[in-house]
Design an enzyme around this catalytic site. Structure first.
Site, PDB file in Angstrom:
ATOM      1  N   HIS A 528       0.825  -1.201   0.000  1.00  0.00           N
ATOM      2  CA  HIS A 528       0.000   0.000   0.000  1.00  0.00           C
ATOM      3  C   HIS A 528       0.868   1.264   0.000  1.00  0.00           C
ATOM      4  O   HIS A 528       0.934   1.977  -0.994  1.00  0.00           O
ATOM      5  CB  HIS A 528      -0.935  -0.014   1.206  1.00  0.00           C
ATOM      6  CG  HIS A 528      -1.913   1.119   1.219  1.00  0.00           C
ATOM      7  ND1 HIS A 528      -2.664   1.448   2.318  1.00  0.00           N
ATOM      8  CD2 HIS A 528      -2.274   2.011   0.261  1.00  0.00           C
ATOM      9  CE1 HIS A 528      -3.433   2.480   2.048  1.00  0.00           C
ATOM     10  NE2 HIS A 528      -3.206   2.851   0.800  1.00  0.00           N
ATOM     11  N   HIS A 533       1.591   4.957  -2.827  1.00  0.00           N
ATOM     12  CA  HIS A 533       1.754   6.336  -2.351  1.00  0.00           C
ATOM     13  C   HIS A 533       3.160   6.879  -2.601  1.00  0.00           C
ATOM     14  O   HIS A 533       3.339   7.935  -3.213  1.00  0.00           O
ATOM     15  CB  HIS A 533       1.443   6.412  -0.855  1.00  0.00           C
ATOM     16  CG  HIS A 533       0.005   6.330  -0.522  1.00  0.00           C
ATOM     17  ND1 HIS A 533      -0.766   7.435  -0.214  1.00  0.00           N
ATOM     18  CD2 HIS A 533      -0.835   5.263  -0.413  1.00  0.00           C
ATOM     19  CE1 HIS A 533      -2.006   7.073   0.056  1.00  0.00           C
ATOM     20  NE2 HIS A 533      -2.074   5.750  -0.065  1.00  0.00           N
ATOM     21  N   HIS A 719      -3.673   0.867  -6.441  1.00  0.00           N
ATOM     22  CA  HIS A 719      -4.016   1.482  -5.158  1.00  0.00           C
ATOM     23  C   HIS A 719      -5.420   1.099  -4.718  1.00  0.00           C
ATOM     24  O   HIS A 719      -5.657   0.809  -3.543  1.00  0.00           O
ATOM     25  CB  HIS A 719      -3.894   3.006  -5.230  1.00  0.00           C
ATOM     26  CG  HIS A 719      -4.280   3.682  -3.949  1.00  0.00           C
ATOM     27  ND1 HIS A 719      -5.511   4.280  -3.767  1.00  0.00           N
ATOM     28  CD2 HIS A 719      -3.626   3.812  -2.775  1.00  0.00           C
ATOM     29  CE1 HIS A 719      -5.590   4.761  -2.546  1.00  0.00           C
ATOM     30  NE2 HIS A 719      -4.462   4.496  -1.911  1.00  0.00           N
ATOM     31  N   ASN A 723      -6.492  -0.656  -1.104  1.00  0.00           N
ATOM     32  CA  ASN A 723      -6.993   0.341  -0.153  1.00  0.00           C
ATOM     33  C   ASN A 723      -8.469   0.212   0.196  1.00  0.00           C
ATOM     34  O   ASN A 723      -8.830   0.186   1.368  1.00  0.00           O
ATOM     35  CB  ASN A 723      -6.728   1.757  -0.678  1.00  0.00           C
ATOM     36  CG  ASN A 723      -7.160   2.819   0.318  1.00  0.00           C
ATOM     37  OD1 ASN A 723      -6.535   2.981   1.363  1.00  0.00           O
ATOM     38  ND2 ASN A 723      -8.236   3.536   0.013  1.00  0.00           N
ATOM     39  N   ILE A 867      -6.444   9.009  -1.277  1.00  0.00           N
ATOM     40  CA  ILE A 867      -6.735   8.889   0.154  1.00  0.00           C
ATOM     41  C   ILE A 867      -5.800   7.847   0.747  1.00  0.00           C
ATOM     42  O   ILE A 867      -5.271   6.996   0.019  1.00  0.00           O
ATOM     43  CB  ILE A 867      -8.217   8.496   0.408  1.00  0.00           C
ATOM     44  CG1 ILE A 867      -8.577   8.612   1.878  1.00  0.00           C
ATOM     45  CG2 ILE A 867      -8.465   7.090  -0.092  1.00  0.00           C
ATOM     46  CD1 ILE A 867      -8.552   9.999   2.433  1.00  0.00           C
TER      47      ILE A 867
END
Length: 867
Positions: A528, A533, A719, A723, A867
């Protein structure tokens, strides 16, 4: 008479020419005023109206795309200033919304068709400029669109003019000559000069190390190593803020105190939109960390920080839990507004705070404990990109034997032979029936340090068998620790095999829990955080520094960067920082980010392509006769099946798009902005990996298509897959525990006797405690929600994002393909043939279903890591 006629005609022509010169071009500006977006600055509305009265207005000047200035033969001619009309009388409702203003430009022949405009804000406060649309521009067919989507601060905050271009894409070599200087100057402005602390109105994209996670001025317990810039701890770069160093360590950047703000600098246009309620979201995360953690620690200790049973653990969803009155929670009520507290811990009105029921226990409260579900989540859960095919037995290690001794697995033939449906181990390997979830090599080097914290855990290897019906069955779990006499003596390991009854069944349940703890930590830290990110942020920075907004690749990629720098900045402040939520709730604790840096050493850009990843893990083989050119060896692999459909749709769209602008490899090679972008992404954004030979050279159209496809895949689908299912799978902590606090009970000990008499209590005392559970669930509920302004894959924020009709047709085709994929996902989920798509817990696999409603849906692929 003839002379009079000629004189009259000439006079009329002069009059017509004069009227032509005075022709008015009508424009419409759409923006959002600050007082709508920020209720803390309601005075902005009054002050801005006062500024209008005294002549301090908002002006716009058109820039020619065809004619240069007679005094500056390089730059396009700039027209006369026009002003937004009726600002004083245009009132905006108190609900967030757009305001539309007319603007009238005198058409000037020496300007001709505009290709850009300058905006000058002489008001007190900033506003968010969305679009300018011009009608009936002489020499141009149809409306002329400028898509801006940018904050415009008062002019005294800027050193240069704010310039916006039309929605027409141009390669650098094809840019109209009058616009080229403006194009180049804009990029120079966005790069900044690398000095000073950046303020909110600055528009600077620059790089920095992850040197702001620790807080050494508050003590060595909060000191953390700098990530990035070294071979020991390589890392992708993050956005520079320019804050001064700490007093204790000049290599560490000082932190913003939590009491002050979560407004860490990111370029203003990268911040959350108003519908995402960034201030509330940020304050909510801050509150979880700053207030709920210390106060709930006292609370949980007063009412037991342990769950006594699985029914007790379900109580936070079914019956809720009541926060007692009195001095214990006075600081919570004093510091957190009641409405915010209700958002963080939703109440039923009777003072009982409870969370939504996670899907994993909605239909059946115990199905998550089955071996079937334990294995299914490796191909259809939160972390389905770790499992690989076993190609040698016993499993070996890649750790340096001089440092770590013998790390070869101790799983022996007698542990698994009778579970292979009559096959020998060699036959099972040759027929692609053996698989492994391997969390051994990545954790073993850190295990000794991790276990000095409150964590007590193991490195793990989990072997699985692919059954005839497509389901995986766990065969054995090996739990390993470093040798007590030193790492170079190798591992001390023990192997556990499936059992359903008695003490052996309880031990097996614990073995699965230790494996799940490792998978949860690797999911959050690597799959993740690091692999989506962290690796995307340098791409955001490089793109804004080197690709003009006019560049077609900028227009292709920009939607896939929305909110990424902002959410990463929030993460550095309260989630991944020293003593932050991640360290408090995930098993590597203070070594979490350091561990992710060590694992980044093995990261390679081309491996992020889904087909490459599947082949590398041995899950798929090249097959030209199969869809997507791959044949899955686990046919019922929901993540891979849906992922390949999404991957292929993205690649087809990117191929259509790039082929429209680049007719040859030479055009790729000669695109100076593109080449600068790719060079900077490698050499600055991922500087610690710049010498790796596997980077695409960006010399061919194929390399461009492949690279853009990877970027879009990582930012959107990858992602989403890791997520948005977090709450529904991990919101019930026993299913995805994040911490283990005790070692496996050994025969002959008091703990072993307790396991025999009360196995559920021992299980719950071993995994995540009540405090970490409450904080962790509160966090992942926020992170798993789609905001109401989410923009999903195949969507754009405005239909006028490009002026190229053929590109719009290709994008429409992309959207239709995604719709077909959605239909296919629903069909497969409803087909009982596919056992892994729903499983014993009755949770259909929808994490790669492209669209979604807002909220906790467990589906939807936003365009970006938002997010």
């Amino acid at each position: 008479m003839l002379g009079e006629i000629v004189e009259t005609l000439v006079g009329r022509k002069d009059e017509d020419d004069e009227q032509q010169k005075k022709r008015i071009i009508k424009g419409r500006v759409v923006l959002m005023k600050k007082n709508v977006l920020d209720f803390n600055d309601l005075a902005a509305s009054v002050l801005d109206r006062f500024h209008e009265l005294v002549g301090h207005k908002v002006s716009l000047q058109l820039i020619s795309s065809v004619n240069t200035d007679s005094e500056n033969r390089v730059k396009g001619k700039v027209g006369k200033a026009a002003y937004l009309e009726k600002w004083i009388t245009t009132f905006t409702s108190l609900t967030p919304g757009d305001s539309a203003f007319d603007v009238s430009f005198d058409w000037e022949e020496e300007v001709g068709v505009p290709g850009a405009f300058i905006i000058n804000n002489l008001h007190h406060s900033e506003f968010y400029l969305k679009t300018l649309t011009l009608e009936h521009v002489p020499g141009h067919s149809g409306p002329l669109h400028f898509v801006c989507n940018s904050w415009i601060y008062p002019a005294d905050k800027y050193k240069t003019h704010r310039v916006f271009f039309t929605n027409k894409s141009y390669l650098p070599s094809e840019t109209p000559a009058p616009l080229l200087p403006y194009r180049e100057e804009e990029l120079v402005n966005l790069r900044g000069d690398g000095s000073g602390q950046l303020e909110e109105w600055d528009r600077v994209y620059d790089y920095a190390y992850y040197n702001d996670l620790g807080d050494p001025d508050k003590g060595q317990d909060l000191a953390r190593p700098v990530l990035g810039g070294s071979s020991e701890y390589p890392y992708p770069r993050r956005g520079r803020t320019g804050r001064p160093p700490t007093k204790t360590d000049p290599n560490s950047e000082s932190r913003i105190p939590l009491l002050m703000s979560l407004n860490i600098y990111v370029p203003r246009d990268e911040r959350f939109g108003h519908l995402k309620m960034s201030d509330f979201l940020g304050y909510g995360l801050k509150s979880i960390f700053q207030f709920l953690l210390p106060e709930f620690k006292d609370l949980c200790e007063s009412i037991s920080n342990e769950f006594d049973s699985f029914e007790d653990a379900c109580g936070i969803y079914e019956g809720g839990f009541k926060l007692p009155d009195g001095p214990l929670l006075k600081s919570i009520y004093d510091n957190i507004p009641l409405e915010l507290l209700k958002q963080l811990l939703p109440s039923d009105g009777e003072g009982l705070f409870k969370f939504p029921m996670p899907k994993v226990i909605q239909e059946d409260k115990s199905a998550w404990r089955t071996d079937e579900e334990f294995a299914r989540e490796m191909v259809a859960g939160l972390n389905p990109m770790i499992i690989s095919r076993l190609q040698e037995f016993p499993p070996t290690s890649n750790l340096d034997p001089e440092l770590y001794g013998n790390q070869t697995s101790t799983i022996a033939p007698h542990h698994i032979q009778n579970q292979l449906d009559g096959l020998t181990i060699d036959e099972a390997i040759k027929t692609n029936r053996l698989y492994i979830l391997n969390h051994h090599d990545s954790l073993m080097p850190y295990l000794r340090r991790i276990n000095t914290t409150t964590t007590k855990t193991y490195a793990s290897r989990t072997l699985l068998f692919l059954q005839n019906d497509g389901r995986l069955r766990p065969l054995a779990i090996e739990l390993s620790q470093p040798h007590p006499d030193g790492d170079h003596f190798g591992a001390v390991s023990k192997v556990y095999t499936p059992s359903e009854d008695g003490i052996e069944g309880s031990v097996w349940q614990l073995a699965k829990a230790y494996a799940a703890v490792n998978d949860s930590g690797v999911h959050q830290l690597i799959s993740h955080w690091l692999h989506t990110h962290a690796v995307i942020e340098p791409v955001v920075i490089a793109t804004n520094r080197q690709l003009s907004v006019m560049h077609p690749i900028y227009k292709l990629l920009h939607p896939h960067f929305r909110d990424t720098m902002n959410i990463n900045a929030v993460a550095r402040q309260v989630l991944i920082n020293a003593g932050g939520i991640l360290e408090a709730t995930v098993f590597p604790a203070k070594y979490s980010m350091e561990l992710s840096a060590v694992i980044y050493k093995d990261w390679a850009f081309p491996d992020q392509a889904l087909p490459v990843d599947l082949v590398k893990r041995g899950i798929a083989v090249q097959d030209s006769n199969s869809p997507h050119g791959l044949r899955l060896l686990i046919e019922d692999y929901p993540y891979a099946v849906d992922g390949l459909e999404i991957w292929s749709a993205i690649k087809s769209w990117v191929e259509d798009y790039c082929s429209f602008y680049y007719a040859s490899d030479d055009m790729v090679q000669n695109d100076r902005e593109l080449q600068s972008w790719w060079k900077e992404l490698r050499e600055k954004g991922h500087a610690d990996k710049k010498n790796e030979s596997w980077w695409p050279k960006m010399q061919t159209l194929k390399e461009l298509i492949d690279s853009c496809t990877i970027i879009i895949w990582v930012a959107s689908a990858l992602h989403a897959a890791v997520n948005f299912g977090q709450y529904h799978y991990a919101g019930y902590m026993p299913n995805r525990p994040t911490i283990s606090r005790r070692f496996m009970p050994e025969p002959g000990t008091k703990e072993y006797d307790e396991l025999r008499t009360n196995p559920d209590k021992v299980f719950l005392r071993t995994i995540t405690a009540r405090l970490q559970t409450l904080v962790g669930i509160a966090l992942i509920e926020i992170l798993s929600r789609h905001s109401s302004d989410e923009i999903y894959l195949g969507q754009r924020d405005t239909p006028e994002w490009t002026a190229d009709a053929q590109v719009l047709e290709a994008f429409d085709k992309f959207g239709k393909k995604l719709g077909e994929i959605e239909e296919g996902i629903v069909k497969m989920n409803n087909d009982g043939k596919w056992k892994n798509r729903v499983g014993a817990v009755k949770v259909p696999y929808t994490l790669l279903y492209p669209t979604s409603e807002d909220g906790l849906t467990g589906k939807g692929i936003p365009n970006s890591v938002s997010i």
